[in-house]
Design a protein around this motif. Structure first.
Motif, PDB file in Angstrom:
ATOM      1  N   GLY A 178       0.704  -1.150  -0.223  1.00 43.90           N
ATOM      2  CA  GLY A 178       0.160  -0.006  -0.125  1.00 43.90           C
ATOM      3  C   GLY A 178       0.791   0.975  -0.063  1.00 43.90           C
ATOM      4  O   GLY A 178       0.297   2.431  -0.145  1.00 43.90           O
ATOM      5  N   ASN A 179       1.948   0.941   0.031  1.00 41.76           N
ATOM      6  CA  ASN A 179       3.108   2.257   0.019  1.00 41.76           C
ATOM      7  C   ASN A 179       3.575   2.482  -1.303  1.00 41.76           C
ATOM      8  O   ASN A 179       4.387   1.785  -1.745  1.00 41.76           O
ATOM      9  CB  ASN A 179       4.293   2.127   1.047  1.00 41.76           C
ATOM     10  CG  ASN A 179       5.070   3.258   1.384  1.00 41.76           C
ATOM     11  OD1 ASN A 179       5.134   3.891   0.430  1.00 41.76           O
ATOM     12  ND2 ASN A 179       5.956   3.193   2.250  1.00 41.76           N
ATOM     13  N   PRO A 180       3.328   3.703  -1.854  1.00 38.19           N
ATOM     14  CA  PRO A 180       3.743   3.699  -3.387  1.00 38.19           C
ATOM     15  C   PRO A 180       5.109   3.677  -3.385  1.00 38.19           C
ATOM     16  O   PRO A 180       5.670   3.601  -4.634  1.00 38.19           O
ATOM     17  CB  PRO A 180       3.204   5.231  -3.723  1.00 38.19           C
ATOM     18  CG  PRO A 180       2.829   5.858  -2.489  1.00 38.19           C
ATOM     19  CD  PRO A 180       2.564   4.632  -1.539  1.00 38.19           C
ATOM     20  N   VAL A 181       5.717   4.268  -2.379  1.00 34.42           N
ATOM     21  CA  VAL A 181       7.282   4.194  -2.480  1.00 34.42           C
ATOM     22  C   VAL A 181       7.843   2.501  -2.845  1.00 34.42           C
ATOM     23  O   VAL A 181       8.667   2.450  -3.679  1.00 34.42           O
ATOM     24  CB  VAL A 181       7.975   4.687  -1.282  1.00 34.42           C
ATOM     25  CG1 VAL A 181       9.609   4.682  -1.501  1.00 34.42           C
ATOM     26  CG2 VAL A 181       7.520   5.956  -0.830  1.00 34.42           C
ATOM     27  N   PHE A 182       7.165   1.489  -2.078  1.00 35.04           N
ATOM     28  CA  PHE A 182       7.484   0.320  -2.300  1.00 35.04           C
ATOM     29  C   PHE A 182       6.942  -0.288  -3.383  1.00 35.04           C
ATOM     30  O   PHE A 182       7.516  -0.889  -4.292  1.00 35.04           O
ATOM     31  CB  PHE A 182       7.113  -0.731  -1.139  1.00 35.04           C
ATOM     32  CG  PHE A 182       7.332  -1.984  -1.678  1.00 35.04           C
ATOM     33  CD1 PHE A 182       8.706  -2.604  -1.464  1.00 35.04           C
ATOM     34  CD2 PHE A 182       6.364  -2.877  -1.612  1.00 35.04           C
ATOM     35  CE1 PHE A 182       8.975  -3.828  -1.869  1.00 35.04           C
ATOM     36  CE2 PHE A 182       6.531  -4.253  -2.002  1.00 35.04           C
ATOM     37  CZ  PHE A 182       7.934  -4.714  -2.327  1.00 35.04           C
ATOM     38  N   LEU A 237       2.086  14.579   2.217  1.00 39.07           N
ATOM     39  CA  LEU A 237       1.413  14.197   0.686  1.00 39.07           C
ATOM     40  C   LEU A 237      -0.103  14.295   0.853  1.00 39.07           C
ATOM     41  O   LEU A 237      -0.573  14.058   1.849  1.00 39.07           O
ATOM     42  CB  LEU A 237       1.437  12.788   0.557  1.00 39.07           C
ATOM     43  CG  LEU A 237       2.890  12.356  -0.078  1.00 39.07           C
ATOM     44  CD1 LEU A 237       2.966  10.987  -0.211  1.00 39.07           C
ATOM     45  CD2 LEU A 237       3.279  13.017  -1.383  1.00 39.07           C
ATOM     46  N   ILE A 238      -0.538  15.026  -0.069  1.00 37.84           N
ATOM     47  CA  ILE A 238      -1.840  15.005  -0.139  1.00 37.84           C
ATOM     48  C   ILE A 238      -2.651  13.742  -1.032  1.00 37.84           C
ATOM     49  O   ILE A 238      -1.691  13.095  -1.692  1.00 37.84           O
ATOM     50  CB  ILE A 238      -2.807  16.467  -0.859  1.00 37.84           C
ATOM     51  CG1 ILE A 238      -2.176  16.265  -2.237  1.00 37.84           C
ATOM     52  CG2 ILE A 238      -2.197  17.489   0.037  1.00 37.84           C
ATOM     53  CD1 ILE A 238      -2.728  17.267  -3.220  1.00 37.84           C
ATOM     54  N   MET A 239      -3.605  13.343  -0.822  1.00 34.04           N
ATOM     55  CA  MET A 239      -4.469  12.419  -1.792  1.00 34.04           C
ATOM     56  C   MET A 239      -3.715  11.141  -1.520  1.00 34.04           C
ATOM     57  O   MET A 239      -3.296  10.489  -2.345  1.00 34.04           O
ATOM     58  CB  MET A 239      -4.705  12.925  -3.080  1.00 34.04           C
ATOM     59  CG  MET A 239      -5.687  13.879  -3.042  1.00 34.04           C
ATOM     60  SD  MET A 239      -5.891  14.456  -5.001  1.00 34.04           S
ATOM     61  CE  MET A 239      -4.666  15.409  -5.334  1.00 34.04           C
ATOM     62  N   LYS A 240      -3.415  10.710  -0.247  1.00 31.35           N
ATOM     63  CA  LYS A 240      -2.623   9.556   0.004  1.00 31.35           C
ATOM     64  C   LYS A 240      -2.916   8.278  -0.678  1.00 31.35           C
ATOM     65  O   LYS A 240      -2.359   7.339  -1.075  1.00 31.35           O
ATOM     66  CB  LYS A 240      -2.487   9.463   1.538  1.00 31.35           C
ATOM     67  CG  LYS A 240      -1.428  10.230   1.985  1.00 31.35           C
ATOM     68  CD  LYS A 240      -0.889   9.885   3.121  1.00 31.35           C
ATOM     69  CE  LYS A 240       0.142  10.945   3.982  1.00 31.35           C
ATOM     70  NZ  LYS A 240       0.279  10.655   5.451  1.00 31.35           N
ATOM     71  N   LYS A 241      -4.607   8.267  -0.613  1.00 34.88           N
ATOM     72  CA  LYS A 241      -5.213   6.911  -1.173  1.00 34.88           C
ATOM     73  C   LYS A 241      -4.787   7.017  -2.737  1.00 34.88           C
ATOM     74  O   LYS A 241      -4.470   5.998  -3.443  1.00 34.88           O
ATOM     75  CB  LYS A 241      -6.656   6.962  -0.863  1.00 34.88           C
ATOM     76  CG  LYS A 241      -6.951   6.600   0.375  1.00 34.88           C
ATOM     77  CD  LYS A 241      -8.430   5.981   0.255  1.00 34.88           C
ATOM     78  CE  LYS A 241      -8.776   5.324   1.970  1.00 34.88           C
ATOM     79  NZ  LYS A 241      -9.825   6.004   2.510  1.00 34.88           N
ATOM     80  N   LEU A 242      -5.025   8.080  -3.572  1.00 33.69           N
ATOM     81  CA  LEU A 242      -4.729   8.048  -4.804  1.00 33.69           C
ATOM     82  C   LEU A 242      -3.130   7.581  -5.136  1.00 33.69           C
ATOM     83  O   LEU A 242      -2.834   7.059  -6.038  1.00 33.69           O
ATOM     84  CB  LEU A 242      -5.039   9.455  -5.536  1.00 33.69           C
ATOM     85  CG  LEU A 242      -4.700   9.769  -7.010  1.00 33.69           C
ATOM     86  CD1 LEU A 242      -5.640   8.819  -7.520  1.00 33.69           C
ATOM     87  CD2 LEU A 242      -5.176  11.054  -7.192  1.00 33.69           C
TER      88      LEU A 242
END
Lengths: 565, 180
Positions: A343-347, A415-420
């Motif tokens: 769920g982490n976009p970095v990963f 960060l804004i819009m973390k879900k996106l």
């Protein structure tokens, strides 16, 4: 003299930011995202025009937009970002002051000026639709070449500042022993970049003089030979930079140490040792070169660079698996991967990038870089299909992933819009996988690259590509839209966060864990299994079987075409 | 320590290598050797290899040679542009001209016969892309490249230009007929 006021200690990561370097990292990263936005919008135009049912743009505009798309994303976005990476990997990771930050500012201004002049020539003057490669004797506007040269000079200055910063860190003894692996990877990128830019100067300066009338003729074959020493080597800069960031992400998210410093560093060294010869695989079906020359130079005397990337492809996920198992996620083959922070976009961005780069980009790169198989592929859409896997899924997605990590700790904004943001790598990655696969599919069926009208509707006695090829161009168009949604999500989140994200004070914590504690030797010692990375070995085994099969299928396909001797 | 810190042991190059890593390195080294050897192997045993034969030329010299073959072996003309269709005897040297925005002339070749097909551009760079058989080579001004070709399928083949050559690029087509 520097005072402590010149530095800021990050409360989340403990990183010591030299403020002038921090400013330059921010500036270069922001410029990068701006050019990504411009280049991405142009890419949408390209994709929609290639979709036969849509065929959005007219021919003049299409070739103009295609030129602008290539230069803005492949050169400006990526290289601006790499400048930020160089400053980060030297000054920030080593905790030292940056060499000559004012010169760094000058270099930044030069690069912006160069990028604007080039864009002015292509997009505004409109007489420079010569594609990124600007093959002679097709002429472009003088400003086209001047812009590229100014940009390259700026980038070269930044490379030397990076080296200077390494010297300062050594002198000031801000670290002990050897530089970190990530900095080492950035150093290889820097060294290849210097070679790259030197090659660029060797070909672009005479071309400018030819454009101005001082030189009567530039040999077309020679131009291609030297231009690709610039054009391809710059992709090796990208690979070195992106692999460095993979190691960085493995370190900050998992506290993973490299499986073996020796192996990883040696693999980086192979990039420097052999990649300079990489221009040859663009010339496999060019007149005037011998097969011996082509074979030696494409195989880099034994595919050493490919081997280096295959090694990184094992060691990066391997180090993550090792760390995860040490922390107790050791059930079965893949618990370590299943329970990774998807769920982490970095990963997710980094891992999707690694898989896409290796499977789609790596395998196809070797196949089309084989002397005889290149007869099937040269200048077809297969080529952009391949490099959208390497440069977009590989480099661009990696840079996007690390940006999500940098926004809070560098720009001090939530960060804004973390879900996106969590979805972004999946949307972009899926779209770009489609772009890459469908272009390669159409290319295999003979569809040319850089071509406005593959239905040949405007020429008499035209040719009909197979229905499968035309269908794939439609699917490619749909994938382009999906990829552009992912790209737009990235730009909106990043720009939105910089403008409207909640500010984080310099001594305030972000809230999330921004850097994992390193896995300790004791934790590693608890993982006593005979084979420490079975899951990763399983994955590379699947990769390898696919590689071998696909490679020999292409020889089979080659055997069916006209005899040539 | 992790990849963002100096290695924990100063003498890191003496640390043993992970067993899995060693296996993988062995696999990729062997594979690298196979990849390299496949190309010379195909030169010896395969039927699709470029001859590497190429000559310096100029537009004037090359056009004169092409014109001579057209004058000698033209059997008919086609289309509004009256493009000659050249039917040479097997083994003959034939000259294909790439120019803005046309492949000139057309050819009619016999299946399973061998021809010495010269290709050159007389202006900008072009890309010779033979469809649907899918055979692609780069075409440069100043270089006369010789392909020793043996067509293996009958029918109409189209030459598409697949190197961008300006605003008429997508209209640049040519034809090679292959007959029994």
């Amino acid at each position: 003299m520097n005072t402590n006021n010149d530095f800021r200690i990050c409360p989340d990561t403990g990183l010591k930011w030299h403020r002038p370097a921090e400013t330059l990292i921010k500036l270069n990263a922001v410029a990068a995202v701006v050019f990504l936005l411009v280049g991405g919008i142009l890419g949408l135009g390209v994709g929609l025009t290639r979709w036969p049912e849509v065929h959005l743009l007219g021919p003049d505009t299409f070739y103009q937009v295609l030129t602008g798309h290539g230069i803005n994303v492949l050169i400006f976005w990526i290289i601006f970002f790499e400048m930020a990476v160089l400053h980060f990997a030297s000054s920030t990771l080593l905790g030292c002051r940056m060499a000559m930050p004012k010169v760094g500012m000058g270099a930044f201004v030069l690069m912006v000026l160069g990028a604007l002049l080039n864009n002015y020539a292509v997009m505004v003057v409109g007489n420079s639709s010569v594609m990124m490669t600007s093959y002679v004797p097709m002429p472009a506007d003088t400003l086209f070449y001047v812009g590229l040269i100014l940009f390259a000079v700026g980038a070269l200055i930044n490379c030397f500042l990076f080296l200077g910063t390494l010297v300062i860190a050594k002198d000031d003894k801000t670290y002990e022993g050897s530089i970190p692996l990530v900095t080492f990877g950035a150093l290889t990128a820097c060294i290849i970049a210097i070679f790259t830019i030197a090659s660029g100067a060797v070909i672009l300066i005479p071309t400018l003089l030819w454009n101005l009338g001082f030189v009567s003729n530039i040999d077309a074959g020679l131009y291609r030979l030297i231009w690709w020493a610039f054009g391809h080597s710059s992709q090796q800069v990208n690979v070195a930079a992106q692999v460095s960031i993979w190691y960085l992400i493995a370190a900050v998210l998992f506290g993973a140490k490299p499986l073996s410093e020796k192996v990883s560093r040696f693999a980086f060294l192979l990039y420097i040792a052999v990649l300079q010869l990489a221009s040859a695989h663009h010339l496999l079906v060019d007149p005037g070169l011998s097969s011996e020359w082509k074979i030696f130079n494409t195989s880099y005397a034994m595919y050493l660079a490919v081997m280096a990337s295959m090694v990184h492809g094992l060691t990066v996920p391997g180090s993550i698996e090792h760390a995860q198992r040490a922390r107790g996620l050791s059930a079965g083959l893949f618990e370590w991967l299943r329970k990774a922070p998807w769920g982490n976009p970095v990963f997710s961005g980094m891992f999707l990038s690694l898989v896409g780069f290796g499977v789609l980009g790596g395998i196809t790169g070797v196949v089309m870089g084989t002397e005889q198989i290149n007869l099937l592929i040269h200048n077809t859409l297969y080529v952009p299909g391949h490099f959208h896997a390497t440069v977009v899924i590989g480099t661009t997605m990696t840079f996007m992933a690390i940006t999500f990590w940098l926004v809070p700790i560098l720009f001090r904004r939530q960060l804004i819009m973390k879900k996106l943001a969590c979805l972004q790598p999946w949307i972009f990655g899926l779209g770009m996988t489609g772009v890459s696969l469908f272009m390669m599919g159409a290319g295999t069926l003979g569809v040319p690259r850089r071509h406005w009208d593959i239905l040949f509707s405007s020429s008499d006695g035209g040719f009909e590509f197979s229905a499968a090829a035309i269908t794939m161009m439609g699917l490619n168009g749909m994938s382009v839209i999906l990829a552009c949604l992912g790209g737009a999500a990235f730009c909106i989140i990043v720009v939105g966060s910089l403008l409207f994200g909640k500010k984080i004070g310099e001594d305030e914590k972000v809230g999330d864990v921004m850097i994992a504690a390193p896995v300790t030797d004791e934790e590693y010692a608890t993982n006593k299994a005979a084979m420490t990375i079975p899951g990763t070995l399983g994955m590379v085994a699947v990769f390898f079987v696919a590689f071998v099969l696909y490679y020999f299928i292409n020889w089979k396909y080659l055997a069916q075409t006209w005899g040539l001797s | 320590m992790t990849s963002i810190s100096p290695p924990a042991r100063k003498i890191w190059w003496k640390e043993p290598i992970e067993k899995g890593e060693l296996i993988w390195i062995a696999v990729v080294v062997v594979w690298g050797i196979i990849l390299t050897l496949m190309m010379p192997f195909w030169h010896i045993y395969g039927d699709q290899n470029l001859s590497d034969e190429a000559y310096r030329t100029t537009p004037e010299i090359y056009m004169a040679k092409a014109q001579a073959v057209v004058d000698k072996y033209t059997v008919r003309t086609e289309g509004d542009m009256q493009i000659p269709v050249v039917k040479p005897p097997a083994g003959e040297d034939i000259y294909l001209v790439g120019r803005l925005w046309q492949w000139w002339p057309y050819f009619e070749l016999k299946k399973d016969e061998t021809y010495r097909l010269h290709i050159a551009s007389v202006d900008w760079q072009h890309g010779f892309s033979l469809q649907p058989t899918n055979l692609n080579v780069q075409v440069l001004p100043g270089y006369d490249m010789v392909l020793t070709v043996t067509p293996n399928k009958t029918g109409k083949h189209t030459i598409v230009c697949n190197e961008y050559c300006g605003i008429g690029h997508h209209n640049m087509l040519g034809t090679i007929y292959v007959v029994e």
